[in-house]
Scaffold this active site. Structure first.
Site, short mmCIF file in Angstrom:
data_model
loop_
_atom_site.label_atom_id
_atom_site.label_comp_id
_atom_site.label_asym_id
_atom_site.label_seq_id
_atom_site.Cartn_x
_atom_site.Cartn_y
_atom_site.Cartn_z
N GLY A 294 0.82 -1.20 0.00
CA GLY A 294 0.00 0.00 0.00
C GLY A 294 0.85 1.25 0.00
N GLY B 264 0.81 5.29 1.53
CA GLY B 264 0.18 6.18 2.50
C GLY B 264 0.79 7.55 2.46
N ASP C 11 -3.10 10.62 13.83
CA ASP C 11 -3.69 10.39 12.50
C ASP C 11 -4.58 9.16 12.54
OD1 ASP C 11 -4.26 10.83 9.84
OD2 ASP C 11 -2.43 9.91 9.08
#
Length: 762
Positions: free
Chosen positions: A437, A439, A556
């Site tokens: 992934g 980010g 976050d």
């Protein structure tokens, strides 16, 4: 002199005996009996209180009767044991063969059906071995089979007859038949039917036997003893093999996170079993002993093992070295494999010297170039290592290890500084097919380390020099976090331009993908699963806020930063925006606001002050996203509906907040639970941080909601009675006096448009 020599000899013998005794690996718990007759009883099995593993799954407690003149009798659940193997994970017991005898007219005469012919292992650490046992039926004609605890057929076979002159005992269906049994069998109740053929053909009526048997038996034993069982009419016992395992959890992955993990020895390994749930422990290669005991696996001295080494042998932890003596060469692992070295003549030495000189001279240029390249590479790596704070990190690791060892006997928890070469090999040179992934703080790759462990490797973005010292300090602190719902930081690599972090690998992707990705947490996912994921995530954040030292603020929180493993267990990750809680007010003001649109605390955005209540606000948005399956920002509708928080608050003020929930949530959540979760969410997303609850309270209330939801009157169709109100108060709690009536207006909710990652510089 003779007396002194005798004394020295006795001392040498005594020393050898003591050394041999010390080298013996432990078997049972200290102070516990290790044998019964000629059978060794290793822990987790044991005889007597405190000598066996007691994890609420019976099967490890054994009884030894050696009070009479007969040989000692070792039993489990009253059945006599013939053997017990820790390495194979098997025990061998005895069962009586079930006998049924008939007269010439087919009428029943007598038999021995009873508890000694059947066995119930339900809910124990044992299962019948499907690979070592078989079902056998003797006599003809007969149908032999066995059933489970509910009376359903499990396995069986039919035996027919032939004339005596043609009869041979091979157990292929004539006078004897056999069949395999399936795996995960925990109940054996044998059954037998005489003359199973309704047509009465000669195969079922000619040359019949008076007595018929059906029994479960060890295959190897039956193959060697079957000829002696032909034409019997008495009672006899046969051995049966049981597979045992630690079965209070399903597998090693789950067990290793629990306090009662059975693999206690440092040099031990855990393997999942194939027959049913559970696991067993084994000593690592090069070690032997009992892995279920503390320090139970000891090093094997291979140099004392016969036919291992015929040269100079040196034992090492878990291994050994074997070399020929200096004056010999060859294969030292083979008898007479070391041969005397050939002697060079003077002429041969000169010729060899000249040849070597020419070769060295010819290769000097290439060697010099390679050395320069290697030197440049080493300098570059060293430069990056120092620039990224490697020296500081090493100092902090040594300091932390020293202070922790003095205070608690601890270490840095396995945190490791990896080389760039290690991570290149682990990711196949960071191949594109290894990307897990992307980010806001970097790219994550899947890696496989040399010990076959799977990890997630994150290439971070560039750092400013001013951040280097804080980066290394925070990495060391984060490495100490050990919580089942927080992704473990295993190490880092600093000898590259962009620092890389190594985390534990979590297999099932992000919570955001499971909510909005088309599979996983979809419209059919139960409310209990959603509440469990929310509660686990809240417990992780509560641990960071209150139990970590110093406390850690995530900064976050969003569904994309909550991962799910194979069991849909939540694991909080991505600490790229995390901050250690400030020690004084001088440290609270940040010059850079980091976060994600839709989840960002409005108070943090306005004051640039990150607090634990900022994480509470973001987490409230996560729970709202879980229950509604709606995106936190949507730009398709009118402006007042772009923010999920704004939609929720306005729906709440209008008394229509239940319509915002997902259909599955509405169908399962009762009015009391809806009121409680709505009240909790309104407190979490309050514009005033002081009005928000702490993460510990949020976790407790979500757990209480989950327990309440499981009650019959907690469902959407349930109705509370007066007798149930006390239970509701215990699970849902009571509202605190400080709780307020929130009066949000549409303009009070921040609507932030643009990209998903937001950064504001003051």
């Amino acid at each position: 002199m003779a007396t002194m020599a005798t004394t020295v000899h006795l001392l040498i013998v005594l020393h050898s005996l003591v050394a041999a005794a010390v080298a013996q690996p432990p078997v049972a718990r200290p102070g516990c009996r290790g044998t019964c007759g000629d059978i060794t009883v290793p822990y987790p099995f044991g005889i007597g209180a405190g000598c066996y593993r007691d994890d609420d799954i019976p099967g490890f407690q054994l009884e030894c009767d050696d009070s009479g003149p007969s040989p000692p009798r070792l039993t489990v659940f009253g059945y006599r044991l013939a053997a017990l193997s820790m390495e194979d994970g098997e025990i061998t017991t005895y069962l009586s063969a079930r006998r049924s005898c008939y007269n010439s007219m087919g009428g029943f005469v007598d038999g021995n059906g009873g508890s000694t012919t059947d066995m119930n292992l339900s809910g124990t650490a044992h299962l019948f071995s499907s690979t070592e046992n078989q079902l056998v039926a003797l006599g003809c004609p007969t149908l032999g089979y066995f059933v489970d605890e509910y009376g359903f057929y499990v396995s069986g076979c039919v035996s027919v007859c032939q004339q005596s002159s043609e009869h041979t005992f091979s157990c292929t269906g004539v006078g004897c038949c056999q069949s395999a049994i399936p795996s995960e069998v925990n109940f054996f109740y044998p059954q037998q039917s005489n003359n199973p053929n309704p047509n009465n053909s000669v195969a079922f009526t000619n040359d019949t036997t008076p007595c018929h048997y059906v029994f479960l038996v060890e295959t190897q034993w039956f193959d060697s003893e079957s000829v002696y069982l032909n034409d019997r009419n008495d009672d006899f016992e046969v051995p049966v093999v049981l597979d045992w395992a630690v079965r209070n959890v399903d597998n090693c992955s789950t067990a290793s996170q629990m306090a009662d993990f059975a693999c206690r020895s440092v040099q031990s390994e855990c393997l999942d079993v194939v027959n049913g749930p559970g696991y067993r422990c084994y000593c690592s290669a090069g070690y032997e002993g009992n892995p279920y005991l503390d320090n139970g696996c000891i090093d094997i001295d291979e140099c004392q093992v016969e036919d291992t080494c015929y040269g100079d042998c040196a034992n090492t932890p878990g291994n050994y070295t074997c070399q020929c003596p200096p004056e010999k060469s060859g294969d030292p692992t083979v008898k007479d494999g070391c041969k005397p070295k050939d002697k060079f003549t003077s002429t041969l030495r000169v010729v060899t010297g000249v040849g070597v000189g020419v070769i060295l001279l010819g290769s000097m240029c290439c060697g010099t170039c390679l050395a320069l390249q290697k030197s440049n590479l080493i300098r570059t790596k060293k430069k990056f290592f120092e620039h990224n704070g490697g020296v500081i990190l090493q100092q902090q690791m040594r300091s932390y290890s020293s202070s922790s060892s003095t205070a608690r006997g601890a270490t840095t928890g396995g945190f490791k500084i990896f080389s760039a070469q290690d991570l290149n090999k682990a990711t196949n040179n960071f191949a594109a097919d290894r990307i897990l992934g992307r980010g806001g703080h970097g790219i994550v790759y899947k890696g496989v380390l040399p010990d076959s462990s799977v990890v997630a490797i994150k290439k971070s973005k560039m750092m400013e020099e001013a951040e280097t010292k804080e980066f290394t300090r925070e990495m060391l602190i984060l490495s100490q976090i050990n919580h089942r719902n927080i992704v473990k930081l295993l190490g880092c690599c600093l000898e590259v331009e962009v620092p890389m972090l190594v985390y534990e690998y979590v297999s099932n992707g992000t919570l955001h993908h499971y909510i909005h990705g088309g599979k996983g947490l979809d419209a059919h996912t139960s409310l209990d699963t959603r509440l469990r994921i929310g509660a686990e995530s809240a417990e992780a954040l509560a641990y960071m806020h209150t139990s970590a030292s110093p406390p850690i603020l995530h900064g976050d929180i969003k569904t994309a930063n909550i991962l799910l493993d194979g069991n849909l267990t939540a694991k909080v990750t991505d600490f790229g925006a995390s901050k250690l809680a400030p020690n004084d007010e001088a440290e609270v003001i940040a010059t850079l606001v980091q976060g994600t649109c839709g989840y960002l605390d409005p108070e943090y955005l306005m004051t640039c002050k990150l607090t634990d209540k900022s994480d509470v606000y973001s987490f409230g948005v996560v729970v709202l996203e879980l229950l509604t399956r709606k995106k936190v920002l949507s730009f398709d509708g009118p402006e007042q509906n772009r923010s999920l928080v704004s939609r929720f608050v306005m729906a709440m003020k209008a008394g229509r907040h239940d319509e915002l929930m997902d259909d599955k949530v509405r169908s399962e959540m009762g009015p009391e639970a809806l009121e409680e979760v709505t009240h909790l969410l309104m407190r979490c997303v309050s514009m005033n941080g002081e009005e928000r609850p702490g993460m510990k309270e949020v976790a407790e209330r979500l757990q209480g909601l989950r327990r309440y939801q499981r009650l019959p009157w907690g469902q959407a169709s349930g109705r509370d009675s007066e007798q149930e109100e006390e239970e509701n108060k215990r699970l849902l709690g009571t509202r605190r006096q400080g709780d307020v009536d929130y009066k949000f207006k549409p303009r009070d909710v921040l609507h932030i448009e643009g990209a998903s990652a937001y950064t504001y510089s003051s």
